[in-house]
Scaffold this motif. Structure first.
Motif, short mmCIF file in Angstrom:
data_model
loop_
_atom_site.label_atom_id
_atom_site.label_comp_id
_atom_site.label_asym_id
_atom_site.label_seq_id
_atom_site.Cartn_x
_atom_site.Cartn_y
_atom_site.Cartn_z
N THR A 103 0.90 -1.31 0.11
CA THR A 103 -0.05 -0.08 -0.28
C THR A 103 0.90 1.31 0.09
OG1 THR A 103 -1.88 1.03 1.13
CG2 THR A 103 -0.20 0.15 2.42
N HIS A 104 0.26 2.51 0.10
CA HIS A 104 0.99 3.63 0.30
C HIS A 104 0.44 4.27 1.44
CE1 HIS A 104 2.13 3.08 -3.96
NE2 HIS A 104 3.07 3.84 -3.79
N GLU A 105 1.43 4.96 2.13
CA GLU A 105 1.11 5.89 3.47
C GLU A 105 1.61 7.23 2.86
OE1 GLU A 105 2.99 4.08 6.86
OE2 GLU A 105 1.83 2.53 6.91
N GLY A 106 0.71 8.15 2.28
CA GLY A 106 1.22 9.13 1.70
C GLY A 106 1.42 8.85 0.38
N ARG A 107 2.62 9.40 0.07
CA ARG A 107 3.62 8.85 -1.04
C ARG A 107 4.69 7.88 -0.99
NH1 ARG A 107 4.26 13.67 -4.78
NH2 ARG A 107 2.32 14.84 -4.68
N THR A 108 4.74 7.33 0.33
CA THR A 108 5.59 6.33 0.65
C THR A 108 5.00 4.94 0.65
OG1 THR A 108 6.44 7.90 2.25
CG2 THR A 108 7.17 5.73 2.31
#
Length: 100
Positions: free
Chosen positions: A65-70
């Motif tokens: 997944t992504h947490e923000g853009r990370t």
């Protein structure tokens, strides 16, 4: 000696360490890939290889997944994996002559 067969997917030392670590988490709890890597002191490539084998056996679930853009990768033990680990530990105890 009892007629005991150990699960070859779990029995490899590195995969046993992975499954034992994940089994120590609560049911449906997950851990980030980097945290698991650090706990096990494994290279990213080595851990990925073993996780792939466990995923093929439906013992772990990998969620990207992504947490923000990370990007973030989570690993959790499936119910199948948890049951396989419980069976493995019972079989190992029986093989070693302990209680099942």
């Amino acid at each position: 000696m009892p007629d005991v067969e150990l699960d070859p997917v779990i029995h490899a030392q590195a995969r046993l360490r992975v499954v034992a670590t994940l089994a120590s988490l609560g049911t449906q709890d997950r851990i980030t890939f980097p945290r698991l890597q650090k706990l096990l002191d494994m290279t990213a490539g080595n851990l990925s290889t073993h996780l792939r084998r466990l995923e093929e056996a439906d013992y772990v679930l990998i969620t990207k997944t992504h947490e923000g853009r990370t990007p973030a990768t989570y690993v959790e033990l499936t119910l199948t994996g948890r049951l396989a680990f419980e069976t493995y530990t019972r079989s190992l105890r029986a093989l070693l002559g302990g209680a099942s």
